[in-house]
Design an enzyme around this catalytic site. Sequence first.
Site, PDB file in Angstrom:
ATOM      1  N   GLU A 163       1.021  -0.694   0.197  1.00 15.09           N
ATOM      2  CA  GLU A 163      -0.048  -0.026   0.126  1.00 15.09           C
ATOM      3  C   GLU A 163       0.760   1.183  -0.288  1.00 15.09           C
ATOM      4  OE1 GLU A 163      -3.129   0.083   3.232  1.00 15.09           O
ATOM      5  OE2 GLU A 163      -4.324  -1.620   1.906  1.00 15.09           O
ATOM      6  N   GLU A 358      -4.810  -8.551   0.482  1.00 16.30           N
ATOM      7  CA  GLU A 358      -6.140  -7.856   1.606  1.00 16.30           C
ATOM      8  C   GLU A 358      -6.927  -8.002   1.724  1.00 16.30           C
ATOM      9  OE1 GLU A 358      -4.856  -4.535   4.205  1.00 16.30           O
ATOM     10  OE2 GLU A 358      -2.678  -4.554   4.107  1.00 16.30           O
TER      11      GLU A 358
HETATM   12  O1  IFM Z   1      -4.506  -2.294   8.834  1.00  5.15           O
HETATM   13  C1  IFM Z   1      -4.470  -2.296   7.893  1.00  5.15           C
HETATM   14  C2  IFM Z   1      -3.620  -2.425   7.036  1.00  5.15           C
HETATM   15  O2  IFM Z   1      -2.418  -2.814   7.546  1.00  5.15           O
HETATM   16  C3  IFM Z   1      -3.264  -1.750   5.964  1.00  5.15           C
HETATM   17  N1  IFM Z   1      -4.143  -2.300   4.720  1.00  5.15           N
HETATM   18  C4  IFM Z   1      -5.615  -1.665   5.252  1.00  5.15           C
HETATM   19  C5  IFM Z   1      -6.484  -2.585   6.855  1.00  5.15           C
HETATM   20  C6  IFM Z   1      -6.982  -2.018   7.950  1.00  5.15           C
HETATM   21  O3  IFM Z   1      -7.085  -0.411   7.683  1.00  5.15           O
END
Ligand code: IFM
Length: 451
Positions: A163, A358
């Site tokens: 990210e 994710e």
């Molecule tokens: O917890 C975060 C993660 O570290 C990065 N992506 C989004 C998740 C939820 O906010």
Amino acid sequence: MGFRSDFVWGAATSSYQIEGSENGSGKGENIWDVFVREPGRIYEGHTGLKACDHYNRFREDVKIMKEIGLKAYRFSIDWTRIIPEGTGAVNEEGIAFYSALVDELLENGIEPYVTLYHWELPYELYKRGGWLNPQIADWFGEYAKVVAERFSDRVKYFFTINEPQCFIGLGFLRADHAPGIKAPYRDTFEMAHNVLRAHGKAVQMLRQYGKQPLVIGYAPTASMCYPESEKPEDIEAARQVFFSMQEDDSNWTWNVAWWSDPVLLGKYPEEGLCRYEKYLPKITDEDMKLISEPIDIYGQNMYNGRCIRMGKEGKPEDVRRKEGSPRTANDWPVTPECIYWGPKFLYERYKKPIYITENGTSCHDVVSLDGKVHDPARIDFLARYLKQLEKVSDEADIRGYFQWSLMDNFEWTRGYGERFGLVYVDYESQKRILKDSAYWYRDVIQAQTIM
Ligand code: IFM
């Protein structure tokens, strides 16, 4: 059809969010270690000092993963645990921790997927300019080399960077994440360029020092776009917006193409080159070659999306959601369509096998009087999203899915006020309780489909 028979069912975490940073001697400080000490930065003054104490409890956590039936576990390495100052001396205790974790996973039949960078910039490197210093590509490369040398005999799958949109956008534009400093736009573009160069350098080093042929990817995020209807003009409108730049420069990092086109297509998108011209650093052919060092898989973090249609004037427009449409506990919209259209658009454009690196939801979970954690909202969320992912698996090469997150953890500025886990963590006693969703996910993994 649906999911491939070798579909990778996993869950993900990140180091600072679960390990507990006070544990493990020899660890250096990263920007989050320092940032959380500043009063007023984090919800109720929470820190990651203890977090889930995964550093000491990883064997118990792997046992839980096995109980859920996970095929894979995606975790990140804290750069400062293994190279405390970011470059130079290696901390053997840090190496020993991750090495033992990898062994434990493999002994339990769980494939490790390692992310090199999930936001823990070594503080010593931050003081030397961090992402703004072009040397960071080499620093990150040196770190990747150590990771390859020490772990790639057993770890085959790597993601370089998680990210970038967030750690540059939230860290330096909004400045509410570490290091919490508002930088001029010009600097944020230079940092972004260095992030991409660092990614390329890490790919080179992993390949060069890998002890077996490695599978390497990248894990950006973005808000997806999905069309209001299946009319070709609505689909085209959603595709256009999905790969376009933001209207507002103060939000510029929230897009897909600026971060992924250079890596996968070897060039920055024309729209961005024009729109951001005044902010851009010097971009050389050599940089672009480094940035587009070939990767094998594309990771995408995906939580929600915007509904788009083609407006009457032939311009895409946002479609307002109906009043009362579902939202998660942290107020994100629930939009399962995004995980059908997002991968479809990404696969069309980049033609790489995709992993959802994710996806998940925050809920207000509680331990009920029966001692269990009933989380029907999470089960409903995951079922709706996974059905869409199953559908797109017929049209795009979808290799795996990592639920976020294996366990409740430190949700950055929101501290422990958010619960994203399949596993409930009582932070005082460090007791873990598998939520109903963990058992539901176990059944999905066994059935390889959504009931
Ligand atoms: O917890 C975060 C993660 O570290 C990065 N992506 C989004 C998740 C939820 O906010």
